[in-house]
Scaffold this motif. Structure first.
Motif, mmCIF file in Angstrom:
data_model
loop_
_atom_site.group_PDB
_atom_site.id
_atom_site.type_symbol
_atom_site.label_atom_id
_atom_site.label_comp_id
_atom_site.label_asym_id
_atom_site.label_seq_id
_atom_site.Cartn_x
_atom_site.Cartn_y
_atom_site.Cartn_z
ATOM 1 N N ASP A 16 0.338 -1.505 0.060
ATOM 2 C CA ASP A 16 0.251 -0.729 0.008
ATOM 3 C C ASP A 16 0.718 0.974 0.387
ATOM 4 O O ASP A 16 1.898 1.206 0.458
ATOM 5 N N SER A 20 -0.948 8.764 -4.939
ATOM 6 C CA SER A 20 -2.513 8.768 -6.101
ATOM 7 C C SER A 20 -1.745 7.042 -7.016
ATOM 8 O O SER A 20 -0.610 7.084 -7.256
ATOM 9 N N VAL A 21 -3.266 6.479 -7.603
ATOM 10 C CA VAL A 21 -2.830 6.108 -8.856
ATOM 11 C C VAL A 21 -1.992 5.892 -9.446
ATOM 12 O O VAL A 21 -0.587 5.842 -10.262
ATOM 13 N N TRP A 25 1.691 4.868 -11.100
ATOM 14 C CA TRP A 25 1.737 4.579 -12.653
ATOM 15 C C TRP A 25 2.769 5.441 -12.909
ATOM 16 O O TRP A 25 3.394 5.359 -14.196
ATOM 17 N N LYS A 81 -3.600 0.914 -14.856
ATOM 18 C CA LYS A 81 -3.985 -0.235 -14.110
ATOM 19 C C LYS A 81 -3.408 -1.729 -14.074
ATOM 20 O O LYS A 81 -3.237 -1.832 -12.811
ATOM 21 N N LEU A 97 -2.488 -2.018 -10.305
ATOM 22 C CA LEU A 97 -2.443 -1.470 -9.486
ATOM 23 C C LEU A 97 -4.471 -0.986 -9.126
ATOM 24 O O LEU A 97 -4.794 -1.509 -10.142
ATOM 25 N N GLU A 99 -7.144 1.533 -6.281
ATOM 26 C CA GLU A 99 -6.650 2.422 -5.251
ATOM 27 C C GLU A 99 -6.522 1.726 -3.650
ATOM 28 O O GLU A 99 -7.460 0.541 -3.702
ATOM 29 N N THR A 107 -2.648 4.295 -3.159
ATOM 30 C CA THR A 107 -2.593 2.810 -4.262
ATOM 31 C C THR A 107 -2.340 1.423 -3.675
ATOM 32 O O THR A 107 -1.300 1.398 -2.697
ATOM 33 N N LEU A 109 -0.497 -1.598 -5.097
ATOM 34 C CA LEU A 109 0.417 -2.671 -5.681
ATOM 35 C C LEU A 109 0.660 -3.847 -5.849
ATOM 36 O O LEU A 109 1.055 -3.768 -4.915
#
Length: 164
Positions: A16, A20-21, A25, A81, A97, A99, A107, A109
């Motif tokens: 975790d 943010s995603v 990313w 994603k 990925l 939320e 995020t 991951l």
């Protein structure tokens, strides 16, 4: 693209991240960023601009004293994603990925390896022997996944930390 049913999933781990995603990313969605966080990846040269489905790369990897070149091809790319990068061996390294548990701004991951059974057998017989045996090789890869996720977390959280 859904995970391949004709593969063996291994070295799966999640973390975790308090970012943010979109921030996470930016880090994992570009294959040339891998040397910033992947301990066994020393260099990645991608072709064709920004990473997308079909992006090809030439990579230099290292574990212990052993160096080896690979090529990679992005075989699944869903921005924000999922990215799956298939190496020369047929092994795909996958990041997914979502939320995180704290909602927007966090995020979860997940990283794992998808390996066709024929490749898994090859690794256990040949490649692992060159790196000190299957247990040593697998232990190194497992540590690499954990180290990668921790490094990505550190990078992402530093990007979102308030200025001092």
């Amino acid at each position: 693209m859904a995970p391949n049913q004709n593969t063996i999933r291994s070295f799966e781990s999640s973390i975790d991240i308090d970012a943010s995603v979109a921030t996470v990313w930016e880090i994992v969605g570009e294959v040339e960023n891998a040397p910033k966080w992947a301990p066994t990846t020393k260099k990645v040269s991608a072709f064709g601009g920004r990473t997308k489905n079909g992006t090809l790369s030439v990579n230099l990897n290292k574990q212990g004293i052993v160096y080896w070149p690979t090529t990679g091809k992005v075989v699944d790319y869903v921005p924000g994603k999922r990215i799956a990068n298939k190496a020369t061996s047929g092994v795909a390294w996958v990041f997914e990925l979502a939320e995180g548990p704290s909602g927007p701004g966090s995020t979860t991951l997940t990283e794992y390896r998808e390996t066709p059974p024929r490749v898994e057998k090859f690794f256990s017989i040949v490649v692992s022997k060159l790196t000190g045996g299957e247990d040593t090789f697998s232990e190194g890869l497992g540590k690499s996944v954990s180290s990668s996720l921790k490094a990505i977390k550190r990078i992402a959280e530093q990007r979102t930390a308030p200025a001092a």
